[in-house]
Design a protein around this motif. Sequence first.
Motif, short mmCIF file in Angstrom:
data_model
loop_
_atom_site.label_atom_id
_atom_site.label_comp_id
_atom_site.label_asym_id
_atom_site.label_seq_id
_atom_site.Cartn_x
_atom_site.Cartn_y
_atom_site.Cartn_z
N ASN A 116 47.81 -55.24 -33.07
CA ASN A 116 48.18 -56.38 -33.92
C ASN A 116 48.30 -55.97 -35.38
O ASN A 116 49.20 -56.43 -36.09
CB ASN A 116 47.16 -57.52 -33.77
N ALA A 117 47.39 -55.10 -35.84
CA ALA A 117 47.48 -54.61 -37.22
C ALA A 117 48.75 -53.81 -37.42
O ALA A 117 49.43 -53.94 -38.45
CB ALA A 117 46.25 -53.77 -37.55
N TYR A 118 49.11 -53.00 -36.45
CA TYR A 118 50.34 -52.21 -36.50
C TYR A 118 51.55 -53.12 -36.59
O TYR A 118 52.44 -52.94 -37.43
CB TYR A 118 50.42 -51.30 -35.27
N LEU A 119 51.58 -54.14 -35.75
CA LEU A 119 52.70 -55.07 -35.75
C LEU A 119 52.78 -55.85 -37.06
O LEU A 119 53.87 -56.12 -37.57
CB LEU A 119 52.60 -56.03 -34.56
N GLN A 120 51.62 -56.18 -37.64
CA GLN A 120 51.59 -56.88 -38.93
C GLN A 120 52.16 -56.01 -40.04
O GLN A 120 52.96 -56.47 -40.85
CB GLN A 120 50.16 -57.30 -39.27
N VAL A 121 51.78 -54.73 -40.06
CA VAL A 121 52.32 -53.81 -41.07
C VAL A 121 53.83 -53.69 -40.91
O VAL A 121 54.57 -53.70 -41.90
CB VAL A 121 51.62 -52.43 -40.99
N LEU A 122 54.30 -53.57 -39.68
CA LEU A 122 55.74 -53.50 -39.44
C LEU A 122 56.44 -54.75 -39.96
O LEU A 122 57.49 -54.66 -40.59
CB LEU A 122 56.04 -53.32 -37.95
N SER A 146 60.50 -44.03 -38.67
CA SER A 146 60.45 -42.62 -38.31
C SER A 146 59.05 -42.28 -37.80
O SER A 146 58.12 -43.08 -37.93
CB SER A 146 60.78 -41.75 -39.53
N LEU A 147 58.89 -41.08 -37.26
CA LEU A 147 57.56 -40.64 -36.81
C LEU A 147 56.59 -40.62 -37.98
O LEU A 147 55.42 -40.97 -37.83
CB LEU A 147 57.66 -39.27 -36.15
N GLU A 148 57.06 -40.22 -39.15
CA GLU A 148 56.21 -40.19 -40.34
C GLU A 148 55.76 -41.61 -40.71
O GLU A 148 54.59 -41.84 -41.01
CB GLU A 148 56.95 -39.56 -41.51
N GLN A 149 56.68 -42.56 -40.64
CA GLN A 149 56.32 -43.95 -40.94
C GLN A 149 55.33 -44.49 -39.91
O GLN A 149 54.40 -45.21 -40.26
CB GLN A 149 57.58 -44.82 -40.98
N HIS A 150 55.52 -44.13 -38.65
CA HIS A 150 54.56 -44.53 -37.62
C HIS A 150 53.16 -44.00 -37.96
O HIS A 150 52.17 -44.73 -37.86
CB HIS A 150 54.97 -43.98 -36.24
N ALA A 151 53.09 -42.74 -38.37
CA ALA A 151 51.79 -42.13 -38.71
C ALA A 151 51.15 -42.84 -39.89
O ALA A 151 49.95 -43.13 -39.88
CB ALA A 151 51.98 -40.64 -39.01
N CYS A 153 46.23 -48.83 -40.39
CA CYS A 153 45.57 -49.71 -39.42
C CYS A 153 44.12 -49.29 -39.17
O CYS A 153 43.28 -50.13 -38.88
CB CYS A 153 46.33 -49.69 -38.09
N TRP A 154 43.84 -48.02 -39.27
CA TRP A 154 42.48 -47.52 -38.99
C TRP A 154 41.54 -47.73 -40.16
O TRP A 154 40.36 -47.55 -40.03
CB TRP A 154 42.52 -46.05 -38.60
#
Length: 117
Positions: free
Chosen positions: A88-94, A104-109, A115-116
């Motif tokens: 949920n935190a990941y989706l909120q940031v997106l 990108s992979l860098e943005q995912h990281a 999120c952590w």
Amino acid sequence: MNGHAATYADPVESLAVQRIYHEHHVWLQEWLRRRLGCSQQAADLAQDTFVRLVSTQQATQLREPRAWLTTVAHGLVVNFWRRRDIENAYLQVLAEQQLEAEPSLEQHAIIMIRCWR
């Protein structure tokens, strides 16, 4: 385990797992459903709990199977909630970034690091 029980070198262990499953599976699934509010997720975590029981190969040594099952299932519930919160935190940031394209992979990281925190 309806006829597809795991193969054990020790048939006594196999019988112990089958007995515990038949005596406690419905109870455990209901216990999980009350905590999760979702019967499908409860079924998944109940199955995961019994997979852990099979992998220990110590079912014959359990004096209090419900206590063991509850302890393992509680840990699985905590992990489930933790993963859900991270997702949920990941989706909120997106959503906040309002990205026009796939990150990108860098943005995912970067998002996962945020999120952590």
